[in-house]
Design a protein around this motif. Structure first.
Motif, short mmCIF file in Angstrom:
data_model
loop_
_atom_site.label_atom_id
_atom_site.label_comp_id
_atom_site.label_asym_id
_atom_site.label_seq_id
_atom_site.Cartn_x
_atom_site.Cartn_y
_atom_site.Cartn_z
N SER A 93 0.39 5.82 4.31
CA SER A 93 -0.68 6.77 4.23
C SER A 93 -1.88 5.97 3.48
N PRO A 94 -2.58 5.07 4.15
CA PRO A 94 -3.68 3.53 4.08
C PRO A 94 -4.94 4.61 3.03
N LEU A 95 -5.27 5.39 4.51
CA LEU A 95 -6.87 6.14 3.85
C LEU A 95 -6.58 6.54 2.80
N ASP A 96 -4.79 7.49 2.68
CA ASP A 96 -5.77 8.50 1.05
C ASP A 96 -5.44 7.24 -0.02
N GLY A 97 -5.25 5.63 0.11
CA GLY A 97 -4.67 4.50 -1.14
C GLY A 97 -3.19 4.68 -1.26
N LEU A 98 -2.30 5.67 -0.05
CA LEU A 98 -1.14 5.49 -0.70
C LEU A 98 -0.31 4.42 0.73
N GLY A 99 0.50 2.93 -0.57
CA GLY A 99 0.58 1.86 -0.47
C GLY A 99 2.27 1.79 -0.47
N PRO A 100 2.57 0.95 0.28
CA PRO A 100 3.87 0.33 -0.04
C PRO A 100 4.85 0.40 -1.61
N GLU A 101 3.87 -0.09 -3.03
CA GLU A 101 3.50 0.28 -4.52
C GLU A 101 3.11 1.03 -4.68
N GLU A 102 2.55 2.39 -4.33
CA GLU A 102 2.38 3.74 -4.65
C GLU A 102 3.51 4.14 -4.48
N LEU A 103 4.19 4.27 -3.33
CA LEU A 103 5.58 5.03 -2.61
C LEU A 103 6.81 4.46 -3.96
N GLY A 104 6.80 3.22 -5.14
CA GLY A 104 8.18 2.52 -5.23
C GLY A 104 8.99 1.51 -4.20
N LEU A 105 8.01 1.43 -3.70
CA LEU A 105 9.10 0.71 -2.47
C LEU A 105 9.68 -0.80 -2.99
N PRO A 106 8.50 -1.47 -3.99
CA PRO A 106 9.05 -2.43 -5.06
C PRO A 106 10.47 -2.87 -5.33
N LEU A 107 10.56 -0.77 -6.47
CA LEU A 107 11.30 -0.92 -6.76
C LEU A 107 12.70 -0.33 -5.69
N LEU A 108 12.19 -0.07 -4.54
CA LEU A 108 14.09 -0.06 -3.75
C LEU A 108 14.61 -0.98 -3.41
N GLN A 109 13.21 -1.55 -2.87
CA GLN A 109 13.43 -3.07 -2.60
C GLN A 109 14.60 -3.87 -3.21
N ARG A 110 14.49 -3.67 -4.51
CA ARG A 110 14.99 -4.55 -5.78
C ARG A 110 17.04 -3.59 -5.67
N ARG A 111 16.22 -2.85 -5.80
CA ARG A 111 17.93 -1.95 -5.43
C ARG A 111 18.75 -2.38 -3.88
N LEU A 112 17.78 -2.34 -3.02
CA LEU A 112 18.26 -2.89 -1.90
C LEU A 112 19.49 -3.88 -2.03
N ALA A 113 18.88 -5.02 -2.38
CA ALA A 113 18.83 -6.09 -2.87
C ALA A 113 20.09 -6.45 -3.76
N GLN A 114 20.40 -6.15 -4.49
CA GLN A 114 21.15 -5.45 -5.69
C GLN A 114 23.30 -5.82 -4.87
N GLY A 115 23.11 -5.14 -3.65
CA GLY A 115 24.12 -5.28 -2.63
C GLY A 115 24.49 -4.11 -2.68
N GLU A 116 24.40 -3.49 -4.02
CA GLU A 116 25.47 -1.48 -4.41
C GLU A 116 24.76 -0.80 -3.16
N VAL A 117 24.09 -0.53 -2.36
CA VAL A 117 23.85 0.60 -1.56
C VAL A 117 23.85 -0.32 -0.20
N ARG A 118 25.34 0.45 0.68
CA ARG A 118 25.56 -0.21 2.30
C ARG A 118 25.14 1.09 2.99
N GLU A 119 24.74 2.36 2.75
CA GLU A 119 23.82 3.32 3.82
C GLU A 119 22.05 3.38 3.31
N LEU A 120 21.10 3.14 3.88
CA LEU A 120 19.81 4.15 3.83
C LEU A 120 19.10 5.36 5.00
#
Lengths: 200, 200
Positions: A113-140
Motif C-alpha cells: 500500500s504505497p500511499l501508506d508507506g507500505l512497500g516490499p521492504e516493510e512487508l519483509g519481502l527481501p526475507l521471503l526472497q532469500r527464503r525462496l532462493a534457498q530452495g527448501e520451499v516448493r509451493e508458495l
C-alpha cells in the motif's frame, strides 16, 4: 464523562485504546472489574504487561513470538516445503484453526500500500526472497485477502515466486459454503460463475 | 483457540474477564494492541493495576474512591440535605451526567435479593440509617431500578426514611421522551396512563 476519581478516569480512558470500545463500554468494563472481578483485572494487567514487553516477531515467519523463532518455525513436525503467505497473525490463526494445513507461514504484517508507506521492504519481502532462493520451499500459497490491495500483493508475490522457480497457488474464491446466491455480492457471484468447475 | 505463544495465550484468556468479550473479540483486541498500539497496551496495564489496587469504597457513600471519602462527599459544594440512593456507581455516573442534581449519593452496590444473600447489611443500610438519624438529610431520593427487586428495595428504603421522619421521593416512571406509544411495553404504558398528570 469524568468521575470523581482520577485513578478511575485514567482507567476509563486507557480502556478506550481497545478496538470497538467507546466511553460506555469502557465504563461497563471498569465497573464490572471493580465490582465483581478484581482478581481478573489484576490478572489482565499482568498479562498485558508481559505481552507488550515480551512478544516480538519471529525472525523466520514474522508472526508474534516471545522467542527468537516461533513454535511453528522452530518445531520439527511441520512440512517445510509449503509456505503460506498471510497478511496478519490473525489470518494465520484463522487458517490454523479451520484447515488441516501442516506447512509453514510467512506473515506480511500488512499489504502493499504505497500511499501508506507500505512497500516490499516493510512487508519483509527481501526475507521471503532469500527464503525462496534457498530452495527448501516448493509451493508458495498466497492467502492475502481478496481486496484490491490484497490482490495486488498476491500478484507481486506470484512474480517473486516465478522468478525463484517456486510453484504458486492462491486460495479459491467463490460462493461461501452455506451462503445463499440471492444475498451474495455481485463481484463474488460473477467470479464464482466465471471460475465454475466441471463436475464430470 | 490456542496460538504458538504461551504469553499470547494467557493474554487472550485474561481479556475474556471483560464483560461482553469472547474468544474472537479477545483475539481482535490482543492483535490490535500488539500490531498497532503497544504503548496503549502498556498504559492500560498500568491503569488496571493502579485501579484494582487503589480504588476502594467511600466510607460515606460507598461509591468508588481511592481516598477514604470520595470527592463528592468530601467537597463543600454539594447540597448535603438531599441524598439520592442508587444501586451501582454506574447509576450514579448516569445521574451526574444527565441531571443537574447537586445533592449527595448513597450507593447500595446491589439491591435487596435474599436468594443471592443480599440483605440490608450487605447494602450498607445500617450506615444509611445512622446517616438519616443525624438529621442532616431532609430528602431521600430513591433511584433504584424499576425492576421487581429495585422496587422492593425502594419500598424498604421508603419505610426506613419514614421511620426517621425524612421526606422520600421516587424517580418518575412513564413513557420515555422520544418513545412511541406503539412500541412501549404494556407495563410502562399502563403505569404512565394510571399516573397521568393534570395539565391545568
Amino acid at each position: 464523562m469524568s468521575t470523581a476519581s482520577p485513578v478511575l478516569d485514567e482507567l476509563l480512558d486507557a480502556l478506550r485504546c481497545l478496538p470497538g470500545v467507546g466511553a460506555r463500554s469502557a465504563q461497563r468494563m471498569a465497573y464490572h472489574l471493580l465490582e465483581r472481578d478484581r482478581q481478573g483485572g489484576g490478572r489482565l494487567a499482568t498479562a498485558l504487561q508481559a505481552a507488550m514487553q515480551r512478544i516480538g516477531n519471529c525472525v523466520e515467519c514474522r508472526s508474534f513470538s516471545e522467542s527468537e523463532r516461533c513454535a511453528l518455525c522452530a518445531g520439527s513436525t511441520r512440512e517445510r516445503s509449503q509456505l503460506c503467505v498471510v497478511e496478519t497473525p490473525a489470518d494465520l490463526a484463522a487458517i490454523e484453526h479451520a484447515t488441516g494445513y501442516r506447512g509453514l507461514y510467512f506473515v506480511l504484517l500488512g499489504r502493499l500500500s504505497p500511499l501508506d508507506g507500505l512497500g516490499p521492504e516493510e512487508l519483509g519481502l527481501p526475507l521471503l526472497q532469500r527464503r525462496l532462493a534457498q530452495g527448501e520451499v516448493r509451493e508458495l500459497i498466497l492467502a492475502t485477502n481478496p481486496t484490491v490491495e490484497g490482490e495486488a500483493t498476491a500478484h507481486y508475490l506470484a512474480e517473486l515466486a516465478q522468478t525463484a522457480g517456486v510453484r504458486v497457488s492462491r486460495l479459491a474464491h467463490g460462493v461461501p459454503l452455506g451462503g445463499e446466491l440471492e444475498y451474495i455480492d455481485r463481484g463474488t457471484l460473477a467470479h464464482a460463475f466465471g471460475s465454475r468447475l466441471p463436475l464430470n
